[in-house]
Write a protein that holds these residues in place. Sequence first.
Motif, PDB file in Angstrom:
ATOM      1  N   GLN A   1      60.409 -42.737 -12.681  1.00 18.01           N
ATOM      2  CA  GLN A   1      61.454 -43.488 -11.999  1.00 18.01           C
ATOM      3  C   GLN A   1      62.004 -44.513 -12.967  1.00 18.01           C
ATOM      4  O   GLN A   1      61.267 -45.027 -13.820  1.00 18.01           O
ATOM      5  CB  GLN A   1      60.886 -44.207 -10.771  1.00 18.01           C
ATOM      6  CG  GLN A   1      60.293 -43.280  -9.745  1.00 18.01           C
ATOM      7  CD  GLN A   1      59.650 -44.045  -8.594  1.00 18.01           C
ATOM      8  OE1 GLN A   1      59.885 -45.228  -8.410  1.00 18.01           O
ATOM      9  NE2 GLN A   1      58.836 -43.349  -7.818  1.00 18.01           N
TER      10      GLN A   1
ATOM     11  N   ASP B   1      58.044 -35.277 -11.801  1.00 15.44           N
ATOM     12  CA  ASP B   1      56.858 -36.007 -11.350  1.00 15.44           C
ATOM     13  C   ASP B   1      57.284 -37.297 -10.652  1.00 15.44           C
ATOM     14  O   ASP B   1      58.219 -37.969 -11.085  1.00 15.44           O
ATOM     15  CB  ASP B   1      55.960 -36.317 -12.550  1.00 15.44           C
ATOM     16  CG  ASP B   1      54.633 -36.879 -12.128  1.00 15.44           C
ATOM     17  OD1 ASP B   1      54.563 -38.092 -11.826  1.00 15.44           O
ATOM     18  OD2 ASP B   1      53.650 -36.115 -12.095  1.00 15.44           O
ATOM     19  N   SER B   2      56.598 -37.639  -9.576  1.00 16.03           N
ATOM     20  CA  SER B   2      56.978 -38.807  -8.769  1.00 16.03           C
ATOM     21  C   SER B   2      56.853 -40.120  -9.529  1.00 16.03           C
ATOM     22  O   SER B   2      57.485 -41.109  -9.163  1.00 16.03           O
ATOM     23  CB  SER B   2      56.135 -38.864  -7.494  1.00 16.03           C
ATOM     24  OG  SER B   2      54.761 -39.001  -7.825  1.00 16.03           O
ATOM     25  N   SER B   3      56.070 -40.154 -10.594  1.00 19.76           N
ATOM     26  CA  SER B   3      55.917 -41.389 -11.371  1.00 19.76           C
ATOM     27  C   SER B   3      57.119 -41.659 -12.281  1.00 19.76           C
ATOM     28  O   SER B   3      57.276 -42.764 -12.789  1.00 19.76           O
ATOM     29  CB  SER B   3      54.647 -41.342 -12.222  1.00 19.76           C
ATOM     30  OG  SER B   3      54.749 -40.311 -13.195  1.00 19.76           O
TER      31      SER B   3
END
Length: 192
Positions: free
Chosen positions: A99, A95-97
């Motif tokens: 990080q 998922d791009s969130s």
Amino acid sequence: MAISPNKFVSCGYELYVGDENERVLMEATTPDRPLEYIQGMGMMLPEFEKHLFGLSAGDKFDFTLSVDEAYGPRTEEAVQELPREIFLDQNGDLDSSVQEGATLPLYTPDGQTVRGSVLEIKADVVVMDFNHPLAGEELHFIGEVLDEHDATPEEIEQFFGGHEGCGCGCGHDHDHEHKHGEDGCGGCCGCH
């Protein structure tokens, strides 16, 4: 009138962390975004509320909460490696969130929401830190009480959705995402 249980409280403050020789400003309210809470409803750290108890509008405060009075010491048990699979999106990608440095809401098996910070992304696991962002820190508050009055039904509804006494207990104003660090519980003196 003075701050006591069930009083709506509005105050401005600056929050510093670190010992008295090396204090760093962590957060501050602004005139248009003061801290607001209802005394005695579990919205703030108990020791924070004790220091404001009995104060009135216009009174200034300046106090320090020890690590134990605030969020306690950092613990290694709160750093966990979670399977990477739980962070995949519908396409099977991370998922791009997710990080490094991001704070994410996760759910426990019993449906409770917990927030953790991504420390490291590895091939098979994501290393998460579930310590409160201010764990291990002394908290030094300097501020002023701006208003205090009996909480109205509308104010109770604003904080608790009509379920008086059922606050999240995080001590954060969820309109201020950092204010309390991840904040969701992103800010201030709050999440316990």
